[in-house]
Write a protein that holds these residues in place. Structure first.
Motif, PDB file in Angstrom:
ATOM      1  N   LEU A  44       0.837  -1.200   0.000  1.00 54.57           N
ATOM      2  CA  LEU A  44       0.000   0.000   0.000  1.00 54.57           C
ATOM      3  C   LEU A  44       0.875   1.255   0.000  1.00 54.57           C
ATOM      4  O   LEU A  44       0.582   2.239  -0.681  1.00 54.57           O
ATOM      5  CB  LEU A  44      -0.947  -0.005   1.203  1.00 54.57           C
ATOM      6  N   ILE A  47       2.092   1.797  -3.497  1.00 55.15           N
ATOM      7  CA  ILE A  47       1.019   2.380  -4.315  1.00 55.15           C
ATOM      8  C   ILE A  47       0.849   3.866  -3.985  1.00 55.15           C
ATOM      9  O   ILE A  47       0.704   4.726  -4.881  1.00 55.15           O
ATOM     10  CB  ILE A  47      -0.311   1.633  -4.078  1.00 55.15           C
ATOM     11  N   ALA A  48       0.863   4.185  -2.687  1.00 50.70           N
ATOM     12  CA  ALA A  48       0.696   5.580  -2.271  1.00 50.70           C
ATOM     13  C   ALA A  48       1.876   6.423  -2.736  1.00 50.70           C
ATOM     14  O   ALA A  48       1.712   7.575  -3.140  1.00 50.70           O
ATOM     15  CB  ALA A  48       0.541   5.653  -0.745  1.00 50.70           C
ATOM     16  N   HIS A  51       1.533   7.201  -6.339  1.00 49.64           N
ATOM     17  CA  HIS A  51       0.519   8.240  -6.512  1.00 49.64           C
ATOM     18  C   HIS A  51       1.108   9.612  -6.237  1.00 49.64           C
ATOM     19  O   HIS A  51       0.878  10.585  -6.973  1.00 49.64           O
ATOM     20  CB  HIS A  51      -0.670   7.966  -5.567  1.00 49.64           C
ATOM     21  N   ASN A  57      -3.134   7.024  -9.879  1.00 51.92           N
ATOM     22  CA  ASN A  57      -3.906   6.374  -8.833  1.00 51.92           C
ATOM     23  C   ASN A  57      -4.192   4.936  -9.284  1.00 51.92           C
ATOM     24  O   ASN A  57      -5.073   4.696 -10.079  1.00 51.92           O
ATOM     25  CB  ASN A  57      -5.203   7.162  -8.620  1.00 51.92           C
ATOM     26  N   ILE A  58      -3.419   3.985  -8.774  1.00 51.75           N
ATOM     27  CA  ILE A  58      -3.598   2.582  -9.158  1.00 51.75           C
ATOM     28  C   ILE A  58      -4.730   1.987  -8.340  1.00 51.75           C
ATOM     29  O   ILE A  58      -4.635   1.923  -7.104  1.00 51.75           O
ATOM     30  CB  ILE A  58      -2.296   1.780  -8.931  1.00 51.75           C
ATOM     31  N   PRO A  59      -5.820   1.569  -9.004  1.00 54.39           N
ATOM     32  CA  PRO A  59      -6.963   1.058  -8.241  1.00 54.39           C
ATOM     33  C   PRO A  59      -6.677  -0.330  -7.665  1.00 54.39           C
ATOM     34  O   PRO A  59      -5.878  -1.091  -8.215  1.00 54.39           O
ATOM     35  CB  PRO A  59      -8.095   0.996  -9.284  1.00 54.39           C
ATOM     36  N   GLU A  60      -7.374  -0.636  -6.583  1.00 53.32           N
ATOM     37  CA  GLU A  60      -7.187  -1.916  -5.902  1.00 53.32           C
ATOM     38  C   GLU A  60      -7.422  -3.094  -6.832  1.00 53.32           C
ATOM     39  O   GLU A  60      -6.744  -4.122  -6.729  1.00 53.32           O
ATOM     40  CB  GLU A  60      -8.163  -2.011  -4.713  1.00 53.32           C
ATOM     41  N   TYR A  63      -4.318  -4.512  -8.447  1.00 53.48           N
ATOM     42  CA  TYR A  63      -3.195  -5.011  -7.644  1.00 53.48           C
ATOM     43  C   TYR A  63      -2.747  -6.388  -8.119  1.00 53.48           C
ATOM     44  O   TYR A  63      -1.562  -6.707  -8.128  1.00 53.48           O
ATOM     45  CB  TYR A  63      -3.570  -5.125  -6.149  1.00 53.48           C
TER      46      TYR A  63
ATOM     47  N   PRO B 209      -4.954   6.170  -2.746  1.00 54.11           N
ATOM     48  CA  PRO B 209      -4.162   5.206  -1.975  1.00 54.11           C
ATOM     49  C   PRO B 209      -3.919   5.617  -0.524  1.00 54.11           C
ATOM     50  O   PRO B 209      -3.991   4.775   0.376  1.00 54.11           O
ATOM     51  CB  PRO B 209      -2.839   5.139  -2.748  1.00 54.11           C
ATOM     52  N   ALA B 210      -3.660   6.896  -0.290  1.00 57.27           N
ATOM     53  CA  ALA B 210      -3.321   7.323   1.069  1.00 57.27           C
ATOM     54  C   ALA B 210      -4.475   7.137   2.053  1.00 57.27           C
ATOM     55  O   ALA B 210      -4.258   7.122   3.262  1.00 57.27           O
ATOM     56  CB  ALA B 210      -2.877   8.784   1.063  1.00 57.27           C
ATOM     57  N   ARG B 212      -6.789   4.507   1.706  1.00 55.65           N
ATOM     58  CA  ARG B 212      -7.339   3.146   1.641  1.00 55.65           C
ATOM     59  C   ARG B 212      -7.120   2.413   2.954  1.00 55.65           C
ATOM     60  O   ARG B 212      -6.160   2.663   3.688  1.00 55.65           O
ATOM     61  CB  ARG B 212      -6.710   2.364   0.490  1.00 55.65           C
ATOM     62  N   ARG B 282      -0.544   2.750  10.162  1.00 59.57           N
ATOM     63  CA  ARG B 282       0.513   3.076   9.189  1.00 59.57           C
ATOM     64  C   ARG B 282       1.647   3.823   9.891  1.00 59.57           C
ATOM     65  O   ARG B 282       2.823   3.554   9.663  1.00 59.57           O
ATOM     66  CB  ARG B 282      -0.033   3.966   8.072  1.00 59.57           C
TER      67      ARG B 282
END
Lengths: 83, 383
Positions: A44, A47-48, A51, A57-60, A63, B209-210, B212, B282
């Motif tokens: 995660l 991914i963040a 971004h 923005n890679i969607p879930e 994955y 993402p940040a 989720r 996190r």
């Protein structure tokens, strides 16, 4: 973004997430979860980080496509427009 | 006992090379000492006759402790320098307080060969703290090389702040004590996670993402609520009694990249909103790995939660961290055949386990806790 640029970005973000990985020798075929020992929190964060660095923005739901480092790079190169 | 490293606090005499009545000269090796990091030969800084050995072989003493009494070879005279001679008293030549190791101005620094000085610089060793065995106490390259493993190990052993509480040795001691003292019992329950995973996917689909959420946040919240609902498992076994904690501060087991394990507390996890809890999770994982945990996070845990996430086993039966009385384990979410209303389907399921202290509670209370976790995970939107 071409493959080389994508790989550079991925390496930068990977270094933030897992600083102990030697980016000079890492094999693009290495699996992110099993090979690099990234857990879901690390993933995660990856991914963040992408971004943050690229705006992508890679969607879930995508994955599952990102198994190896190479997959990740190709995905990024294919979906982020060249600068 | 000389100081032979910045963090050396004590040493043990392993061998005496001299005995009472023996004449010694400045620079002679008189004893071998063991610090935690290396075995080192120590030299004497004055001429004299050994009058008395004060610390026998095998005794550990603090840096600065006199090791032997030395009688001067000549009778005291006004021309002999040093306060010790003028007093006429035997000098403690091995704890020479004029020596730089004790912060004094020191006698004229012992000679050192250029090679020794260069090696010391290469290895990052301060030559002033290395015992010289050359003529007149001079420092040789061999002396520096010998001190090198100690210095290098000193640097390697110095734990990262991140590692310090999770070092293998500290953990090993704690885990051994836990298994020795706590009569563990174990329960498990397998939970249908379809509601939870569907809700997560729907929620995350519209979030950057940040923002989720990970399944780990849902599991932690469910565990915290259950700990509040069954207080006999949230507290401490102290002096033969169970002391329930007033608040719920679950310790969250975090793997440190490269080895080691810490379980810092997320305070009042039962009262945090799920987004707040995810942010807290996190943050604590990042700080655990980067070395920025706070003392309260390492001392306030009232119960521990360990989640093996994606790669781990399907169920984990953990070892309780004393003085806590329970440890909740979450295994991997896996697809399994599942019976629902008399029909067979495939569901994502997860096995939750409880390791608990049988002195403080029993299977009935443990079962209530697991049932509370299960119920909470069937209504993820309420977490």
């Amino acid at each position: 973004m071409n493959l080389a640029q994508a790989f550079d970005v991925v390496k930068i973000v990977l270094h933030e997430v897992a600083p102990e990985i030697d980016l000079d020798t890492v094999d693009p075929g290495v699996e992110l979860h099993d090979g690099l020992d990234l857990d879901s929190m690390d993933f995660l964060n990856l991914i963040a980080g992408i971004h943050e660095h690229t705006g992508r923005n890679i969607p879930e739901r995508d994955y599952g496509l990102l198994v190896t480092l190479g997959d990740f790079t190709e995905y990024l190169a294919g979906t982020v427009p060249s600068v | 006992m000389p100081s032979l490293g910045a963090d050396m606090e004590c040493g043990t005499i392993v061998e005496w090379r001299v005995q009472p009545g023996e004449r010694v000269h400045r620079g002679d090796i008189v004893a071998v000492i063991d610090t935690e990091k290396a075995t080192i030969e120590i030299e004497i800084f004055e001429d004299g006759v050994i009058a008395e050995i004060l610390v026998p072989v095998g005794t550990e003493v603090a840096v600065g402790t006199p090791l032997a009494r030395l009688a001067p070879t000549d009778p005291p005279s006004p021309t002999t320098n040093g306060a010790t001679a003028a007093d006429g008293a035997a000098s403690d030549a091995l704890t020479d307080h004029r020596h730089p190791a004790f912060g004094g101005p020191g006698p004229a620094p012992p000679r050192s060969s250029p090679l020794a000085r260069r090696r010391a610089k290469e290895l990052g060793i301060d030559p002033a703290v290395v015992a010289g065995t050359g003529p007149g106490g001079a420092l040789t390259a061999a002396d520096v090389e010998r001190a090198a493993p100690a210095a290098r190990q000193d640097r390697d052993d110095r734990p990262d702040r991140a590692d310090r509480p999770g070092t293998r040795h500290a953990l090993a001691t704690l885990m051994a004590r836990s298994k020795r003292e706590i009569p563990h019992y174990y329960l498990s329950t397998t939970i249908d996670m379809s509601e939870a995973t569907t809700w997560l996917a729907d929620t995350n689909a519209s979030r950057p993402p940040a923002e989720r959420l990970l399944p780990a946040a849902l599991l932690l919240k469910a565990a915290a609520l259950a700990a509040r609902a069954v207080p006999q498992l949230n507290g401490f076994w102290v002096d033969g009694d169970f002391r329930p904690a007033e608040r719920v501060h679950p310790g969250v087991a975090v793997n440190l990249r490269g080895g080691g394990l810490v379980a810092p507390a997320i305070h009042d996890a039962d009262r945090l909103g799920i987004d707040e809890l995810m942010a807290g999770l996190r943050d604590v994982v990042r700080r655990a790995r980067a070395g920025g945990l706070r003392a309260s996070e390492l001392s306030d845990q009232t119960i521990t939660v360990t989640s093996l996430g994606d790669q781990g086993a399907e169920m984990v039966f953990g070892v309780i961290y004393p003085p806590q009385v329970a440890l909740i384990g979450f295994g991997r979410i896996v697809e399994r055949p599942w019976a629902v209303n008399g029909m067979l389907g495939v569901r994502p399921v997860l096995t939750a386990t409880l390791a608990a202290d049988h002195r403080a509670n029993d299977g009935h209370q443990g079962g209530l806790l697991l049932a509370a976790i299960e119920r909470a995970l069937y209504e993820p939107e309420k977490l």
